[in-house]
Design a protein around this motif. Sequence first.
Motif, PDB file in Angstrom:
ATOM      1  N   ARG A  58     -11.230  -9.928  53.645  1.00 42.07           N
ATOM      2  CA  ARG A  58     -10.279 -10.618  54.489  1.00 42.07           C
ATOM      3  C   ARG A  58      -9.193  -9.636  54.899  1.00 42.07           C
ATOM      4  NH1 ARG A  58      -8.258 -15.402  50.924  1.00 42.07           N
ATOM      5  NH2 ARG A  58      -6.699 -15.598  52.561  1.00 42.07           N
ATOM      6  N   LEU A  69      -8.868 -21.281  56.396  1.00 37.71           N
ATOM      7  CA  LEU A  69      -9.569 -20.034  56.090  1.00 37.71           C
ATOM      8  C   LEU A  69      -8.766 -19.188  55.096  1.00 37.71           C
ATOM      9  CD1 LEU A  69     -12.213 -18.635  56.864  1.00 37.71           C
ATOM     10  CD2 LEU A  69     -10.980 -17.455  58.686  1.00 37.71           C
ATOM     11  N   HIS A  94     -14.470 -30.432  56.562  1.00 39.14           N
ATOM     12  CA  HIS A  94     -15.429 -29.391  56.181  1.00 39.14           C
ATOM     13  C   HIS A  94     -16.681 -29.473  57.040  1.00 39.14           C
ATOM     14  CE1 HIS A  94     -19.000 -28.332  53.623  1.00 39.14           C
ATOM     15  NE2 HIS A  94     -18.284 -27.245  53.411  1.00 39.14           N
ATOM     16  N   ASN A 135     -16.367 -16.479  53.758  1.00 38.85           N
ATOM     17  CA  ASN A 135     -16.270 -17.600  52.826  1.00 38.85           C
ATOM     18  C   ASN A 135     -17.408 -17.505  51.815  1.00 38.85           C
ATOM     19  OD1 ASN A 135     -13.969 -19.032  53.574  1.00 38.85           O
ATOM     20  ND2 ASN A 135     -15.036 -20.183  55.164  1.00 38.85           N
ATOM     21  N   THR A 158     -16.052 -23.183  47.564  1.00 38.10           N
ATOM     22  CA  THR A 158     -15.178 -23.642  48.648  1.00 38.10           C
ATOM     23  C   THR A 158     -14.466 -24.927  48.261  1.00 38.10           C
ATOM     24  OG1 THR A 158     -16.441 -22.569  50.409  1.00 38.10           O
ATOM     25  CG2 THR A 158     -15.172 -24.515  51.017  1.00 38.10           C
ATOM     26  N   ARG A 163     -11.734 -24.314  45.715  1.00 39.20           N
ATOM     27  CA  ARG A 163     -10.527 -23.721  46.300  1.00 39.20           C
ATOM     28  C   ARG A 163      -9.719 -24.760  47.071  1.00 39.20           C
ATOM     29  NH1 ARG A 163     -13.375 -17.894  48.029  1.00 39.20           N
ATOM     30  NH2 ARG A 163     -13.305 -17.061  45.897  1.00 39.20           N
ATOM     31  N   HIS A 198     -23.373 -20.456  57.267  1.00 35.79           N
ATOM     32  CA  HIS A 198     -21.944 -20.224  57.173  1.00 35.79           C
ATOM     33  C   HIS A 198     -21.250 -21.548  56.872  1.00 35.79           C
ATOM     34  CE1 HIS A 198     -23.656 -17.040  59.637  1.00 35.79           C
ATOM     35  NE2 HIS A 198     -22.598 -16.287  59.407  1.00 35.79           N
ATOM     36  N   THR A 215      -9.798 -20.622  51.700  1.00 33.15           N
ATOM     37  CA  THR A 215     -11.182 -20.544  51.237  1.00 33.15           C
ATOM     38  C   THR A 215     -11.773 -19.142  51.249  1.00 33.15           C
ATOM     39  OG1 THR A 215     -12.007 -21.053  53.471  1.00 33.15           O
ATOM     40  CG2 THR A 215     -11.655 -22.918  51.954  1.00 33.15           C
ATOM     41  N   ALA A 216     -11.250 -18.221  52.059  1.00 33.21           N
ATOM     42  CA  ALA A 216     -11.876 -16.910  52.229  1.00 33.21           C
ATOM     43  C   ALA A 216     -11.744 -16.063  50.975  1.00 33.21           C
ATOM     44  CB  ALA A 216     -11.265 -16.184  53.421  1.00 33.21           C
ATOM     45  N   HIS A 232     -17.275 -23.582  56.976  1.00 30.46           N
ATOM     46  CA  HIS A 232     -15.841 -23.593  57.267  1.00 30.46           C
ATOM     47  C   HIS A 232     -15.406 -25.013  57.625  1.00 30.46           C
ATOM     48  CE1 HIS A 232     -11.878 -22.270  58.054  1.00 30.46           C
ATOM     49  NE2 HIS A 232     -11.959 -22.235  59.365  1.00 30.46           N
TER      50      HIS A 232
END
Length: 471
Positions: free
Chosen positions: A241, A225, A168, A195, A104, A107, A210, A228-229, A212
């Motif tokens: 996605r 999203l 974050h 993610n 994450t 990215r 999780h 990062t997804a 995000h």
Amino acid sequence: MLTSEEWRAHDLVGLAARATSGQVSRREILQTAIREIEARNPAVNAVVVTRFEEALDALDDAATDRFAGMPYLIKDLHAPVRGLPLANGSVRFKDTVFDFDSTTVARLRAAGFGLLGRTASPEFGLSLATESVAWGITRNPWNPDHGAGGSSGGAGAAVASGMLPAAHATDSAGSIRIPAAFNGLVGLKPTRGLNAFGPHRGDPNNGMSHEHAVTRSVRDSAAILDITAGPDAGCPYFTPRPDMPFERLIETPPERLRIGFITTRFDGGPVHRESRAAAEMTAKLLSDLGHEVTEDRPDFDSNALTEAMIRLLIGSLAGMFAGMPADNDEDLHGFEPMTRAAIRFAQGTELGTHLARAAQINAHVRQLARYFEDYDILLTPAANGPAPLHGVLPMDHSDLDAFLDKLFEISPFTAPFNASGQPAIMLPVHRTADGLPVAVQLVGRFAEDGLVLRLAAQMERASDWQTIAPA
């Protein structure tokens, strides 16, 4: 640099648009964020590690990437950032530094974000109050006598105080959503596997953890999203996605939806009057927007599910501390008393018992999922009232059962959807007479994050949410 008024007028997408159009330089945006952090952090204690000069040095003044130079903070939990200490809220690990970025973080860095430091977390994210020996008390920007929630309380306080528009966050039992609710922000817990968690984690906490963000707007959540997804190399599973970017999806309101809502706890027990009022007013808004809204409680044993998932979650600490003796306090020197109790519980759990809890969770989640055969969305209160005063979840004692009872008294609505892996979002729909935010939660079917975000965006357009606390 931007004035504080100009700064507070824009979300992340808005700041990026100003930079792209040339109205303000990306360096000015990053410098303004640094100024606002330095000005506002002493009052709330949200940002606990900084790397301002490194972020400025890394910025390419000629960069044209959309989010180049946009400020971002990473939570002090589970998210390695190359060269930046990661304490997990613990005195014992304050000097721990990794030589790689999590997927994450990598990215976000590749998208150009300026990574300015870390936000506070309680030790190992064990609490819904961000108060620790390592970092002290993080205060709620709306009222400093109240907590900022946890475990992403530092992220919530940083965004709600106006330091930056998004940060974050992570969520294993409500740790994105409760700080979002208590600080008056948007907080999405994406579907399990949307993610990536690599490369250092594969199936974190049996899929209950999780990752995000907390944001000022729905479009910011969608835009982050989109960055990062997606799966990373070696991930054990992933959730695909949608074909269209989330940020474009939310431009189109959803069709008429079947929405079920509750104004009680899942077991039928009462909730704080302000939380009930928030759910009722939101149900009316959704009906006015053309949706079919019905008061209907899911038929599942929420208490048994929550009990099994939190014990499985804490039991997973045994793997983190494998080989570490826990017979006395000297063995666990540097950890807070409640953390010691959690480690002892984990190490004392038999393997068969631990695995049986996973089976119990599956049975309860299957029962919960039947609700979504009849409804597209479930609307619940966010929590049992607004943010409580500091000290209600002390980590300086070792009665784990009493601690967990209090935690789920405060937050009875979040944990089931860590167990189920479904997308769930908090929205800041209401405030008390003395100004504390009160939120609601929208829950969608597994992998229907796009629909949840579309409905949230539709509500946002029809509302007048205030997401920054008065200065």
